[in-house]
Design an enzyme around this catalytic site. Structure first.
Site, PDB file in Angstrom:
ATOM      1  N   CYS A  86       0.830  -1.200   0.000  1.00  0.00           N
ATOM      2  CA  CYS A  86       0.000   0.000   0.000  1.00  0.00           C
ATOM      3  C   CYS A  86       0.874   1.263   0.000  1.00  0.00           C
ATOM      4  O   CYS A  86       1.600   1.485  -0.958  1.00  0.00           O
ATOM      5  CB  CYS A  86      -0.996  -0.020   1.162  1.00  0.00           C
ATOM      6  N   HIS A 196      -3.745  -4.726  -0.609  1.00  0.00           N
ATOM      7  CA  HIS A 196      -3.355  -5.364   0.647  1.00  0.00           C
ATOM      8  C   HIS A 196      -3.458  -6.884   0.514  1.00  0.00           C
ATOM      9  O   HIS A 196      -4.550  -7.444   0.673  1.00  0.00           O
ATOM     10  CB  HIS A 196      -4.268  -4.906   1.786  1.00  0.00           C
ATOM     11  N   GLU A 198      -2.513  -9.038   2.625  1.00  0.00           N
ATOM     12  CA  GLU A 198      -2.848  -9.599   3.939  1.00  0.00           C
ATOM     13  C   GLU A 198      -4.339  -9.477   4.255  1.00  0.00           C
ATOM     14  O   GLU A 198      -4.823 -10.099   5.210  1.00  0.00           O
ATOM     15  CB  GLU A 198      -2.008  -8.916   5.027  1.00  0.00           C
TER      16      GLU A 198
END
EC number: 4.3.2.10
Length: 216
Positions: A86, A196, A198
């Site tokens: 990001c 992202h 994750e």
């Protein structure tokens, strides 16, 4: 038979938001994760992850406060893996312009981070990525797979000149509201994503697993 040790990964903690989801995701795919602001540990780990949430200028200020630019530079000079996420992706470019403030980045890649020209901002939610040919990061990924984005700024052009002696970076793209922007870059030991991984479920874990495998 001796078990293979998990690769060590440092998540650089420089005040750029909640990074526990990244820690859990990396541990899930087999990394031994340390969350720290210690630049020495950041240099020594098998892999370094540079997260980032919030404003470009604030992230650069936080990175400088923990000697992050030096640690990243030392790793890359030695060909050691770094993953930006990001705003941790955005700061790798020359500079970012937000709210009229122009902030110098880490200048690993040419380009400017500026406001997306889309009717609805932020770009928040799930979107597909046009993965670069031969991408290692997106290996095994279906073209219709969606990843989680949350941002209003991005890199809307790629201007790095070709070099006949060096393999060109693998640049992947996405589109929001008719505006095309860089979604990910793989450049030797330096990989980074605007989205992202994750927070992208199984698809994101697959990408992180692909990165962690490069650390062995």
């Amino acid at each position: 038979m001796t078990a293979t040790a998990s690769p060590t990964v440092v998540l650089l903690d420089y005040g750029a938001g909640n990074i526990r989801s990244a820690q859990r995701a990396l541990e899930h795919v087999g990394a031994a994760v340390t969350v720290t602001d210690d630049p020495k540990l950041a240099v020594e780990a098998d892999g370094l992850v540079v997260p980032g949430v919030g404003a470009y200028a604030a992230c650069m200020q936080g990175l400088r406060a923990v000697n992050g630019p030096r640690a990243i530079g030392q790793r890359l000079a030695g060909g050691r893996p770094v993953l930006g996420i990001c705003v941790g992706f955005q700061v790798l470019f020359e500079h970012g312009v937000e709210h009229g403030v122009d902030t110098e980045g880490l200048v690993e890649w040419p380009g400017v981070v500026d406001k997306l020209k889309a009717p609805v901002l932020p770009h928040m939610g799930w979107n597909t990525v046009d993965a670069a040919d031969g991408s290692e990061l997106f290996a095994g990924c279906d073209p219709e797979t969606r990843f989680y984005f949350v941002h209003s700024y991005g890199v809307r052009s790629w201007d790095m000149e070709a070099d006949e002696f060096i393999a060109p970076p693998a640049v992947s793209w996405a589109e929001h509201g008719g505006d095309r922007f860089v979604a990910a870059v793989e450049n030797g030991p330096l990989w980074a994503t605007q989205f992202h991984p994750e927070k992208s479920g199984e698809a994101g874990l697959a990408l992180l697993r692909n990165w962690v495998r490069t650390l062995r």
